[in-house]
Scaffold this motif. Structure first.
Motif, short mmCIF file in Angstrom:
data_model
loop_
_atom_site.label_atom_id
_atom_site.label_comp_id
_atom_site.label_asym_id
_atom_site.label_seq_id
_atom_site.Cartn_x
_atom_site.Cartn_y
_atom_site.Cartn_z
N ASP A 157 -3.01 9.91 12.94
CA ASP A 157 -2.78 9.51 11.56
C ASP A 157 -4.09 9.60 10.78
OD1 ASP A 157 -1.30 8.80 9.40
OD2 ASP A 157 -1.11 6.68 9.93
N GLY A 158 -4.94 10.49 11.19
CA GLY A 158 -6.24 10.70 10.57
C GLY A 158 -6.86 11.93 11.22
N PRO A 159 -7.86 12.53 10.57
CA PRO A 159 -8.53 12.11 9.33
C PRO A 159 -7.75 12.54 8.09
CG PRO A 159 -9.53 14.12 10.13
CD PRO A 159 -8.48 13.74 11.13
N ARG A 160 -8.47 12.60 6.98
CA ARG A 160 -7.85 13.01 5.72
C ARG A 160 -7.24 14.41 5.84
NH1 ARG A 160 -11.95 14.15 2.71
NH2 ARG A 160 -13.46 13.80 4.39
N PHE A 167 -3.55 3.49 24.75
CA PHE A 167 -3.09 3.95 23.45
C PHE A 167 -4.30 4.41 22.63
CE2 PHE A 167 -0.76 2.43 19.33
CZ PHE A 167 -0.45 3.74 19.02
N LEU A 168 -4.32 5.70 22.27
CA LEU A 168 -5.41 6.28 21.49
C LEU A 168 -4.89 6.59 20.09
CD1 LEU A 168 -8.32 7.45 21.39
CD2 LEU A 168 -7.35 9.63 22.17
N VAL A 169 -5.62 6.12 19.07
CA VAL A 169 -5.17 6.28 17.69
C VAL A 169 -6.27 6.96 16.87
CG1 VAL A 169 -4.31 5.13 15.62
CG2 VAL A 169 -3.82 4.16 17.89
N PHE A 170 -5.92 8.07 16.22
CA PHE A 170 -6.83 8.73 15.30
C PHE A 170 -6.54 8.22 13.89
CE2 PHE A 170 -6.84 11.62 18.90
CZ PHE A 170 -8.18 12.01 18.98
N GLY A 171 -7.51 7.49 13.33
CA GLY A 171 -7.36 6.96 11.98
C GLY A 171 -7.23 5.45 11.94
N LEU A 172 -8.08 4.82 11.11
CA LEU A 172 -7.94 3.39 10.82
C LEU A 172 -7.10 3.27 9.56
CD1 LEU A 172 -11.60 2.16 11.49
CD2 LEU A 172 -9.57 1.54 12.81
N THR A 173 -5.90 2.72 9.69
CA THR A 173 -4.94 2.72 8.59
C THR A 173 -4.41 1.31 8.33
OG1 THR A 173 -3.06 3.11 10.05
CG2 THR A 173 -4.26 5.06 9.26
N HIS A 229 1.61 11.99 12.36
CA HIS A 229 2.12 11.54 11.05
C HIS A 229 1.84 12.61 10.00
CE1 HIS A 229 2.30 8.32 7.70
NE2 HIS A 229 3.52 8.69 8.05
N ASP A 230 2.62 12.58 8.93
CA ASP A 230 2.52 13.55 7.83
C ASP A 230 2.83 14.96 8.32
OD1 ASP A 230 1.68 11.60 5.89
OD2 ASP A 230 -0.31 11.65 6.80
N TYR A 231 3.82 15.05 9.18
CA TYR A 231 4.20 16.35 9.76
C TYR A 231 5.09 17.13 8.81
CZ TYR A 231 4.73 19.54 13.73
OH TYR A 231 4.66 20.63 14.57
N ASP A 289 0.83 -1.20 0.00
CA ASP A 289 0.00 0.00 0.00
C ASP A 289 0.87 1.25 0.00
OD1 ASP A 289 -1.66 2.24 1.42
OD2 ASP A 289 -3.13 0.72 0.80
N SER A 290 0.53 2.20 -0.83
CA SER A 290 1.37 3.40 -0.98
C SER A 290 1.25 4.37 0.20
CB SER A 290 1.00 4.14 -2.28
OG SER A 290 -0.39 4.47 -2.28
N PHE A 291 0.25 4.14 1.07
CA PHE A 291 0.03 5.07 2.18
C PHE A 291 0.51 4.52 3.52
CE2 PHE A 291 -3.24 6.08 -0.99
CZ PHE A 291 -2.97 7.42 -1.20
N HIS A 292 1.24 3.43 3.50
CA HIS A 292 1.69 2.87 4.77
C HIS A 292 2.91 3.62 5.31
CE1 HIS A 292 4.66 0.91 2.13
NE2 HIS A 292 5.39 0.76 3.23
N MET A 293 3.11 3.49 6.63
CA MET A 293 4.29 4.07 7.24
C MET A 293 5.53 3.27 6.88
SD MET A 293 3.35 5.14 11.15
CE MET A 293 2.19 6.42 11.56
N ILE A 294 6.66 3.95 6.87
CA ILE A 294 7.92 3.25 6.64
C ILE A 294 8.48 2.81 7.99
CG2 ILE A 294 8.39 4.49 4.50
CD1 ILE A 294 10.27 6.30 6.03
N HIS A 295 9.47 1.94 7.95
CA HIS A 295 10.01 1.34 9.16
C HIS A 295 10.53 2.39 10.14
CE1 HIS A 295 12.96 -0.73 11.72
NE2 HIS A 295 12.17 -1.80 11.58
#
Length: 317
Positions: free
Chosen positions: A223-226, A120-126, A261-263, A95-101
């Motif tokens: 890591d969400g939303p859009r 652990f609280l996560v924004f975004g289902l990825t 993410h995407d900072y 998938d092109s939108f996954h995180m790298i190592h």
């Protein structure tokens, strides 16, 4: 001439006598058949009961063994080799939108060091959702997503996942105005220490389940939303909300690790600077920013202690 009165004797067999004999034989046959069938049924039932008893005993033994194994090993932390393997295969996703190592590793390291049970609280289902759940297998992991249908679908596929949907009310094109409004309301609706469930701040998320606001979150990942396009909701609300949740903790570890993410995008960087603060920036790896935000006193009305503080970008292998 022969005499008409002959001594010949006729023996008549009455039909009733013949029928009576046949009836007795039929009753005898029916009697024997009944007891034969009863005997066979009893034999079959007895064999099934014995087999069922053995199966039940075996099942009970196996269940007890599994329960014993879970109670013995379920609370142990994941071995380092398992963690490294999970990270390796997750980073190899097509998938092109996954995180790298290099981005997943800092999150994994914090989760590994987090005191159990870790919240652990996560924004975004990825693509990494199942990975985060696995890495925090002894703790509580909650996911927040903008798409209610996808959240319900994902929970149906993976019942072990706790996912909730939220309706974001922001637009990327309104980022500057929303941040300016929050700064104006910093002593009222948008103060850094509060229960967001009762907040009217435009950047605060106040429609999550009540228990989400009561948990002292140790780690938060945004890591969400859009975050693309002017009409997209952007990540201003999750960033602001995470900053408030971290500063409003009542117990647990006074420090909350917040990953964004995407900072590299304007919305994430502007919101992060205002509500997570450069002074709290631990490291910046590729497109992942790692902040460590401390709990604050209730009468605090400033998100950042030193707005002029400059952080150094951390390098990562």
């Amino acid at each position: 001439m022969k005499n008409g009165n002959s001594n010949t004797k006729l023996i008549l067999l009455h039909p009733y006598i013949q029928k009576q004999g046949s009836s007795n034989r039929l009753w005898l046959l029916a009697f024997i058949s009944f007891f034969t069938i009863a005997f066979l049924l009893t034999l079959i039932y007895t064999r099934e009961s014995i087999a069922g008893g053995k199966t039940t005993a075996t099942t009970t033994t196996v269940t007890a063994g599994v329960s014993s194994s879970v109670s013995t090993f379920g609370g142990a932390p994941l071995p380092t080799t398992v963690i490294n393997t999970l990270l390796h295969y997750a980073s190899k996703s097509n998938d092109s939108f996954h995180m790298i190592h290099s981005e997943m590793k800092p999150i994994s390291d914090v989760l590994r060091k987090c005191s159990s049970p870790c919240n652990f609280l996560v924004f975004g289902l990825t693509q990494e959702t199942l990975l985060w759940k696995a890495l925090n297998h002894n703790g509580r992991t909650v996911f927040i997503d903008e798409n209610r249908y996808y959240a319900a679908y994902f929970e149906e596929l993976h019942p072990e996942i706790d996912a909730f949907d939220v309706q974001y009310t922001t637009k990327i094109s309104e980022t500057r105005e929303l941040i300016a409004s929050a700064k104006e309301q910093i002593r009222n609706e948008c103060r850094p220490v509060q229960n967001l469930l009762f907040s009217e701040c435009k950047l605060g998320i106040n429609d999550l389940p009540n228990h989400v606001y009561e948990v002292d979150w140790d780690v938060i990942l945004i890591d969400g939303p859009r975050g693309d396009g002017d009409e997209g909701p952007g990540r201003m609300q999750p960033i602001f909300t995470s900053g408030v949740l971290a500063r409003s903790k009542k117990g647990g570890n006074p420090k909350t690790h917040i990953f964004v993410h995407d900072y590299v995008r304007d919305v994430e960087m502007m919101s992060g600077d205002e509500f997570l603060c450069k002074e709290n920036l631990v490291e910046y790896v590729d497109t992942l920013a790692h902040f460590a935000v401390d709990r604050m006193e209730e009468n605090s009305f400033q998100f950042c202690r030193n707005k002029n503080h400059t952080s150094t970008k951390a390098s990562s292998s």
